[in-house]
Design a protein around this motif. Sequence first.
Motif, PDB file in Angstrom:
ATOM      1  N   ALA A  64      54.862  -2.219  29.262  1.00 18.31           N
ATOM      2  CA  ALA A  64      56.104  -2.270  28.475  1.00 18.31           C
ATOM      3  C   ALA A  64      57.332  -2.330  29.387  1.00 18.31           C
ATOM      4  O   ALA A  64      58.345  -2.926  29.028  1.00 18.31           O
ATOM      5  CB  ALA A  64      56.184  -1.061  27.546  1.00 18.31           C
ATOM      6  N   GLU A  65      57.231  -1.722  30.568  1.00 16.34           N
ATOM      7  CA  GLU A  65      58.328  -1.764  31.546  1.00 16.34           C
ATOM      8  C   GLU A  65      58.364  -3.076  32.313  1.00 16.34           C
ATOM      9  O   GLU A  65      59.295  -3.336  33.077  1.00 16.34           O
ATOM     10  CB  GLU A  65      58.181  -0.621  32.554  1.00 16.34           C
ATOM     11  N   GLY A  66      57.313  -3.877  32.186  1.00 17.38           N
ATOM     12  CA  GLY A  66      57.262  -5.149  32.899  1.00 17.38           C
ATOM     13  C   GLY A  66      56.636  -5.055  34.281  1.00 17.38           C
ATOM     14  O   GLY A  66      56.710  -6.000  35.055  1.00 17.38           O
ATOM     15  N   LEU A  67      56.004  -3.923  34.586  1.00 18.15           N
ATOM     16  CA  LEU A  67      55.399  -3.748  35.904  1.00 18.15           C
ATOM     17  C   LEU A  67      53.944  -4.205  35.942  1.00 18.15           C
ATOM     18  O   LEU A  67      53.412  -4.494  37.016  1.00 18.15           O
ATOM     19  CB  LEU A  67      55.491  -2.288  36.337  1.00 18.15           C
ATOM     20  N   LEU A  68      53.299  -4.241  34.800  1.00 16.45           N
ATOM     21  CA  LEU A  68      51.909  -4.701  34.698  1.00 16.45           C
ATOM     22  C   LEU A  68      51.838  -5.787  33.642  1.00 16.45           C
ATOM     23  O   LEU A  68      52.684  -5.876  32.766  1.00 16.45           O
ATOM     24  CB  LEU A  68      50.975  -3.550  34.294  1.00 16.45           C
ATOM     25  N   ARG A  69      50.791  -6.584  33.726  1.00 14.66           N
ATOM     26  CA  ARG A  69      50.501  -7.547  32.662  1.00 14.66           C
ATOM     27  C   ARG A  69      48.992  -7.559  32.457  1.00 14.66           C
ATOM     28  O   ARG A  69      48.222  -7.396  33.408  1.00 14.66           O
ATOM     29  CB  ARG A  69      51.060  -8.930  32.961  1.00 14.66           C
ATOM     30  N   LYS A  71      45.704  -9.609  30.876  1.00  9.75           N
ATOM     31  CA  LYS A  71      45.150 -10.861  30.373  1.00  9.75           C
ATOM     32  C   LYS A  71      43.858 -10.501  29.669  1.00  9.75           C
ATOM     33  O   LYS A  71      42.942  -9.915  30.267  1.00  9.75           O
ATOM     34  CB  LYS A  71      44.853 -11.825  31.529  1.00  9.75           C
ATOM     35  N   GLN A  72      43.814 -10.823  28.379  1.00  8.93           N
ATOM     36  CA  GLN A  72      42.648 -10.493  27.585  1.00  8.93           C
ATOM     37  C   GLN A  72      41.385 -11.047  28.237  1.00  8.93           C
ATOM     38  O   GLN A  72      41.332 -12.214  28.603  1.00  8.93           O
ATOM     39  CB  GLN A  72      42.813 -11.060  26.166  1.00  8.93           C
ATOM     40  N   GLY A  73      40.417 -10.190  28.445  1.00  9.68           N
ATOM     41  CA  GLY A  73      39.135 -10.610  28.994  1.00  9.68           C
ATOM     42  C   GLY A  73      39.069 -10.636  30.510  1.00  9.68           C
ATOM     43  O   GLY A  73      37.986 -10.748  31.069  1.00  9.68           O
ATOM     44  N   THR A  74      40.218 -10.558  31.195  1.00 10.95           N
ATOM     45  CA  THR A  74      40.170 -10.603  32.662  1.00 10.95           C
ATOM     46  C   THR A  74      40.677  -9.326  33.314  1.00 10.95           C
ATOM     47  O   THR A  74      40.299  -9.018  34.434  1.00 10.95           O
ATOM     48  CB  THR A  74      40.962 -11.796  33.230  1.00 10.95           C
ATOM     49  N   GLY A  75      41.588  -8.596  32.643  1.00  9.43           N
ATOM     50  CA  GLY A  75      42.022  -7.327  33.212  1.00  9.43           C
ATOM     51  C   GLY A  75      43.523  -7.156  33.275  1.00  9.43           C
ATOM     52  O   GLY A  75      44.289  -7.942  32.724  1.00  9.43           O
ATOM     53  N   THR A  76      43.915  -6.113  33.991  1.00 12.38           N
ATOM     54  CA  THR A  76      45.324  -5.745  34.134  1.00 12.38           C
ATOM     55  C   THR A  76      45.760  -6.012  35.567  1.00 12.38           C
ATOM     56  O   THR A  76      45.086  -5.604  36.512  1.00 12.38           O
ATOM     57  CB  THR A  76      45.531  -4.263  33.764  1.00 12.38           C
ATOM     58  N   TYR A  77      46.889  -6.686  35.700  1.00  8.55           N
ATOM     59  CA  TYR A  77      47.399  -7.121  36.998  1.00  8.55           C
ATOM     60  C   TYR A  77      48.800  -6.564  37.243  1.00  8.55           C
ATOM     61  O   TYR A  77      49.542  -6.304  36.301  1.00  8.55           O
ATOM     62  CB  TYR A  77      47.488  -8.653  37.048  1.00  8.55           C
ATOM     63  N   VAL A  78      49.157  -6.463  38.507  1.00 13.07           N
ATOM     64  CA  VAL A  78      50.529  -6.113  38.883  1.00 13.07           C
ATOM     65  C   VAL A  78      51.397  -7.330  38.585  1.00 13.07           C
ATOM     66  O   VAL A  78      51.084  -8.451  39.001  1.00 13.07           O
ATOM     67  CB  VAL A  78      50.626  -5.722  40.368  1.00 13.07           C
ATOM     68  N   ALA A  79      52.474  -7.105  37.847  1.00 13.41           N
ATOM     69  CA  ALA A  79      53.381  -8.188  37.466  1.00 13.41           C
ATOM     70  C   ALA A  79      54.377  -8.472  38.582  1.00 13.41           C
ATOM     71  O   ALA A  79      54.561  -7.665  39.497  1.00 13.41           O
ATOM     72  CB  ALA A  79      54.134  -7.808  36.189  1.00 13.41           C
ATOM     73  N   LYS A  80      55.034  -9.613  38.476  1.00 11.69           N
ATOM     74  CA  LYS A  80      56.115  -9.942  39.401  1.00 11.69           C
ATOM     75  C   LYS A  80      57.302  -9.060  39.037  1.00 11.69           C
ATOM     76  O   LYS A  80      57.734  -9.027  37.898  1.00 11.69           O
ATOM     77  CB  LYS A  80      56.498 -11.411  39.297  1.00 11.69           C
ATOM     78  N   VAL A  81      57.827  -8.355  40.017  1.00  9.35           N
ATOM     79  CA  VAL A  81      58.970  -7.477  39.790  1.00  9.35           C
ATOM     80  C   VAL A  81      60.107  -7.973  40.669  1.00  9.35           C
ATOM     81  O   VAL A  81      59.960  -8.090  41.884  1.00  9.35           O
ATOM     82  CB  VAL A  81      58.625  -6.004  40.129  1.00  9.35           C
ATOM     83  N   GLU A  82      61.216  -8.292  40.025  1.00 12.99           N
ATOM     84  CA  GLU A  82      62.387  -8.790  40.751  1.00 12.99           C
ATOM     85  C   GLU A  82      62.938  -7.687  41.657  1.00 12.99           C
ATOM     86  O   GLU A  82      62.823  -6.505  41.352  1.00 12.99           O
ATOM     87  CB  GLU A  82      63.471  -9.247  39.774  1.00 12.99           C
ATOM     88  N   ASN A  83      63.556  -8.076  42.761  1.00 15.48           N
ATOM     89  CA  ASN A  83      64.106  -7.105  43.712  1.00 15.48           C
ATOM     90  C   ASN A  83      65.113  -6.153  43.067  1.00 15.48           C
ATOM     91  O   ASN A  83      65.111  -4.965  43.357  1.00 15.48           O
ATOM     92  CB  ASN A  83      64.739  -7.812  44.904  1.00 15.48           C
TER      93      ASN A  83
END
Length: 129
Positions: A64-69, A71-83
């Motif tokens: 919800a904070e935009g730090l993770l994303r 993908k259904q069926g593949t898992g949870t990834y670290v999201a791109k976080v702007e500087n």
Amino acid sequence: MWLPIHINEQSAEPLYYQIEVQLRALIVSGQLEEGLLLPSIREFAQRLKCSIITIRRVYQDLEAEGLLRTKQGTGTYVAKVENKDKDRYRLEAVIEAFNTAIEAGLRVQCSKEELYEIFQKALQRYQFN
């Protein structure tokens, strides 16, 4: 994948909060890079010996904070976080730690002057560039 998350069962802070704060810090500090696949909720819960619901909440909050994303069926990834966002999260984490320390000092009736002195002594332990 092993993540350096440590929980303190003696802490008054909820378990999900302890995990969330540490995982957020790893992401905004760049220790966990964009696109990194995190452990599954089940795997992470087993490693930390906590509830799946706890880890699900951590992942949902950070998504919800935009730090993770996720993908259904593949898992949870670290999201791109702007500087600019990294700086904001970084400073918020430090402010929160200061607030916790001040509250601890107030609980044992430290004065403002004592808190300043403690802070100055703590700063002296570290070398800055």
